[in-house]
Structures are given as structure tokens and as C-alpha cells.
Scaffold this motif. Structure first.
Motif, PDB file in Angstrom:
ATOM      1  N   PHE A  37       0.122   4.107  -2.551  1.00 37.45           N
ATOM      2  CA  PHE A  37      -0.267   5.465  -2.140  1.00 37.45           C
ATOM      3  C   PHE A  37       0.558   6.508  -2.876  1.00 37.45           C
ATOM      4  N   SER A  87       9.783   7.821   3.485  1.00 38.25           N
ATOM      5  CA  SER A  87       8.436   8.005   2.933  1.00 38.25           C
ATOM      6  C   SER A  87       8.137   9.485   2.709  1.00 38.25           C
ATOM      7  N   ALA A 110      -0.533   6.844  -6.402  1.00 42.36           N
ATOM      8  CA  ALA A 110      -1.816   7.551  -6.428  1.00 42.36           C
ATOM      9  C   ALA A 110      -1.610   9.055  -6.266  1.00 42.36           C
ATOM     10  N   VAL A 111      -0.639   9.448  -5.421  1.00 42.93           N
ATOM     11  CA  VAL A 111      -0.318  10.875  -5.257  1.00 42.93           C
ATOM     12  C   VAL A 111       0.112  11.472  -6.601  1.00 42.93           C
ATOM     13  N   MET A 150       0.821  -1.215   0.000  1.00 38.77           N
ATOM     14  CA  MET A 150       0.000   0.000   0.000  1.00 38.77           C
ATOM     15  C   MET A 150       0.860   1.272   0.000  1.00 38.77           C
ATOM     16  N   LEU A 151       2.120   1.174   0.458  1.00 39.96           N
ATOM     17  CA  LEU A 151       2.977   2.364   0.481  1.00 39.96           C
ATOM     18  C   LEU A 151       3.297   2.854  -0.935  1.00 39.96           C
TER      19      LEU A 151
END
Length: 459
Positions: free
Chosen positions: A50, A108, A53-54, A46-47
Motif C-alpha cells: 500500500f 504506519s 502504491a501511495v 499488503m502494508l
């Protein structure tokens, strides 16, 4: 220097190299870094999901970027600036990935900054490049130009994945940084050389456009009030949502229902891309052979491609009911053909319609459509997987669960086809009026016919 609407094929190929450079950085950041985080660093999937997606959602800024280039009147600075931001952000994202080995939180945060910049940079470069193509490519060449530019972006994906993959082995954090930095520098260099002297140094700005510089919100509101721009935005969103819906579920479907191995399902993806390429070439060839039909031809390919995509998806869903006898690779090839045809026709239509309506707002229109496409891509793959998971809760047979999702995707394509029917109606009327005027000019008048008869009688 190249003027408006007379760019040669060599000039179009040069601009295509910019798209190749963009694709080279994107594939490293959205594919390679994704794999490194999940496999080499054993981080949750999911990292990277995400972060990717950003990169997509940031491209909501495309309309604002397009508006900025409209105010300045030139696209070259935005292409160069966007590529510089993209190249720098790619290195930042790779550096953040390396930092995750020692501190996941710090890495991150750095990667988030990198992917944020990747979204802005790709949005600025991609939007401004399409607007420039719309201005400097002759109408009859736009289908072929869209195909060439799209193909060169795919080539950027393929070549970078192969070459960079070779130099990344054996893997190490320092290799990842050096490969990413090298690709970024090469992409920036190619862009600088490719864009040189393509755009005229000055445009003849319309007096109204020069005097009117409304606020962005007001300009966007006026564009949204244009029926054609609004309808095409909705078409782009729905069609691209349907287009990306199958991205993450087609290979699992092939494995679960048809029993294909990982290698065989990967080859199936290659078959689909081959179909996409053939569909793109078909649109380009028809645009060259029947250039006088212009917008009507593009609309036929766009709407027909959506309808064909929907029909092929229904056959794909029904094929899962008897996998032993179904020719899956042929089905997937046809799906790729239909997808490629409608997608490249839609891009060529973007280039054609960008100048329709109020002048001096081409960048804003292109940005609006680019934002709709980016958000559709961001949502499509994710919603496709969610739809499959939800269906499998209630439906035990995988073929039935996936078939229901493919059927829903087919419905979205048919809705997109319905929205596409109204595309370019004003442009078509202009084409018909031009054809009638040309016929009237070429047809002899009554006086000319009478004079010819008199002269024939004397002879």
C-alpha cells in the motif's frame, strides 16, 4: 556557463548523477523497507504494498509540478527542492518503519507521510530533470542522453542495494536509520554539485508565454487538446502498463513451469536486465550514427520495440508448453532487449516532443507523460498478479494460465505500437522540410550552371 542545446557529454553525465541519486533513495524505500516490514517485523505484505502504491499514485501531481516550473521558467529550484523533499521523506519513511516495532499504527502513519513525500519529491525531481535535459541537450544527442541517464539510475539501484546491504548487516533499527540518512545526505550533496551552473541563469521568454499565465486547469485542457500530446500520453500509459505487467509474475512462472530454483530465477532477472541494457545501447548507437533521421528513427525504435516485445511474449507463453526443450534465458534476454529499446526510445521521444506545441509548456507536457507512466507502473505489477490469480481459478495448468496472461500483455504491446505510429508526425514533416531546404541551398541554380558552362567554353 552552459547554454541551451549545447550541453557536453560531461554535462549530461552530471545530470545523470542526479538520476543516480534519485534511484539510490528510491531503492532503499521501496525495496529495503519493504523487506524489513515483511521479514524482520513480520507485518502483512499488503502494508508495504500500500505504501509503495501511495508513492506511485501521488505522482499524479506531476503535471501540476511541471506547470509550476513552466511559470517560473527555471528547473533547477524544482530539482533541488524535489531532491530535498525526497531525501527528507526517505528518512521519515525509515523512522516510521522503526516505529512499527512498538506501534504499528503510529509507525504506519509516519511511513505514510514519508512515502507521500517520496512520491512528490521524486516527481518534482524526475519531471524537472527531463525537461532540463530536453532544453540543454542537442537533438542528435537525445537518444544517447536518455540511455545514459536511464543507465545511471539503474546504477543507483544496483550500487546502493549492494553497499547499503553490506552496512545493514547485522540488522538493527539504528543501522537502518543511519544508512538511510547517510544515503539521503549523499544524494542531496551530489545533486547540489551536479546541477551547479548547468542551467542558464535566464531564458529568453517568448512574449506570448510571458503574458499568458492561465490557471492550471485551463493550461492542462489546452495541452490535452494538442493531438500529439494526447496521443503520446495514451501511448505512454498503455506501453508502460504492458511493460510493468510482467514484473511480479516472470520469476514465479520460471519456478512453477520451468522448475527453476529461487537462485536461478533471480539470475534470470539479471539476464533480462542485461538484455535491457543492450537494447538501450543499440538505440543510443543508432541515434549517434543516424542522427539526421531524428524523430523518424526514434519512432521506428519505439514502435518496433513494442512489436518485438509482443512477439517475444507470445514465444514465452508458447515455451511453457514444452519447458524441457525451451531456451528460457535466451527468450528472456530478447524480451529485455525489446523492452529496453522501446523504453529508452520513448524517453528520448519525450525529450524531443516536450517543446512541440505551445511554447512555455514543456514542464506541463513532461509532467502529464510522467503521471501516465507512474500510474501505469502502479497498476501494472498489481494487475499482472491479479490476472494470474484469476486465470488459475479457471485453468489448472500453470503454463496455460501464465501463457494466457503473457498473451494479453503481448496484445497490449501491439495496441501501444499502433498508438505509437502517429508519434512525431509534425516533427517528421519539419525534418523533411529542413532537409529539402538544405538540399536546395546546396544545389546550384540554373544561372550558376549556365555561368559554369560559359566559363568552361572560354577555357
Amino acid at each position: 556557463m552552459t547554454g541551451l542545446q549545447n550541453l557536453t557529454w560531461l554535462g549530461i553525465a552530471r545530470l545523470g548523477l542526479i538520476q543516480t541519486s534519485l534511484g539510490a533513495i528510491i531503492v532503499l524505500t521501496t525495496s529495503t523497507l519493504n523487506r524489513v516490514m515483511v521479514v524482520e517485523m513480520a507485518l502483512p505484505a499488503m502494508l508495504p504494498g500500500f505504501l509503495v502504491a501511495v508513492h506511485h499514485f501521488v505522482q499524479l501531481a506531476r503535471p501540476r509540478i511541471g506547470y509550476g516550473s513552466d511559470i517560473g521558467g527555471r528547473r533547477t529550484p524544482w530539482i533541488l527542492g524535489g531532491m530535498a523533499l525526497l531525501a527528507t521523506s526517505g528518512v521519515i519513511a525509515a523512522f516510521g518503519t522503526v516505529l512499527m516495532a512498538s506501534s504499528v499504527i503510529t509507525g504506519s502513519i509516519v511511513s505514510f507521510i514519508g512515502f507521500f513525500g517520496i512520491g512528490l519529491g521524486s516527481g518534482a525531481t524526475g519531471t524537472s530533470l527531463l525537461v532540463l535535459l530536453a532544453k540543454v541537450v542537442a537533438p542528435e544527442r537525445k537518444p544517447a542522453a536518455a540511455t545514459l541517464v536511464w543507465f545511471m539510475m539503474i546504477a543507483g539501484f544496483a550500487v546502493t542495494a549492494g553497499v547499503a546491504g553490506h552496512f545493514l548487516d547485522p540488522f538493527s533499527p539504528s543501522r537502518l536509520l543511519s544508512v538511510t540518512a547517510t544515503v539521503s545526505v549523499l544524494a542531496m550533496t551530489v545533486t547540489v554539485l551536479a546541477i551547479r551552473n548547468v542551467e542558464p541563469t535566464s531564458y529568453t521568454v517568448q512574449p506570448a508565454a510571458a503574458a499568458e499565465k492561465p490557471a492550471f486547469s485551463e493550461a492542462l485542457k489546452k495541452i490535452w487538446q494538442e493531438r500529439q500530446a494526447r496521443q503520446f500520453t495514451l501511448f505512454v500509459f498503455v506501453s508502460m502498463l504492458a511493460y510493468s505487467f510482467q514484473d511480479l509474475i516472470l520469476e514465479p512462472y520460471a519456478g512453477l513451469v520451468f522448475g527453476l530454483s529461487p537462485g536461478a530465477s533471480t539470475q534470470l532477472a539479471g539476464t533480462q536486465h542485461a538484455g535491457v541494457l543492450v537494447g538501450m545501447i543499440a538505440v543510443a548507437a543508432s541515434g549517434s550514427l543516424f542522427s539526421k533521421h531524428g524523430v523518424r528513427l526514434l519512432r521506428a525504435w519505439t514502435v518496433g520495440g513494442c512489436i518485438a516485445s509482443g512477439m517475444v511474449l507470445l514465444t514465452l507463453a508458447s515455451g511453457g508448453l514444452h519447458p524441457e526443450t525451451w531456451h528460457l534465458s535466451g527468450n528472456v534476454f530478447l524480451l529485455g532487449f525489446a523492452n529496453g529499446a522501446f523504453a529508452v526510445a520513448a524517453i528520448a521521444t519525450m525529450m524531443t516532443l516536450a517543446s512541440a506545441g505551445q511554447s512555455g509548456r514543456e514542464g506541463l507536457r513532461m509532467g502529464l507523460w510522467g503521471a501516465a507512466q507512474a500510474i501505469a507502473f502502479a497498476l501494472g505489477g498489481f494487475l499482472g498478479t491479479v490476472a494470474v490469480d484469476v486465470c488459475q481459478i479457471w485453468i489448472e495448468v500453470p503454463a496455460h494460465a501464465y501463457g494466457l496472461v503473457f498473451s494479453f500483455e503481448a496484445l497490449m504491446f501491439l495496441v501501444a505500437a499502433w498508438l505509437g505510429l502517429g508519434i512525431g508526425k509534425n516533427e517528421q514533416q519539419n525534418e523533411q522540410q529542413n532537409e529539402q531546404q538544405n538540399e536546395e541551398k546546396s544545389a546550384p541554380s540554373f544561372g550558376e550552371i549556365a555561368m559554369q558552362e560559359v566559363m568552361a567554353g572560354r577555357n
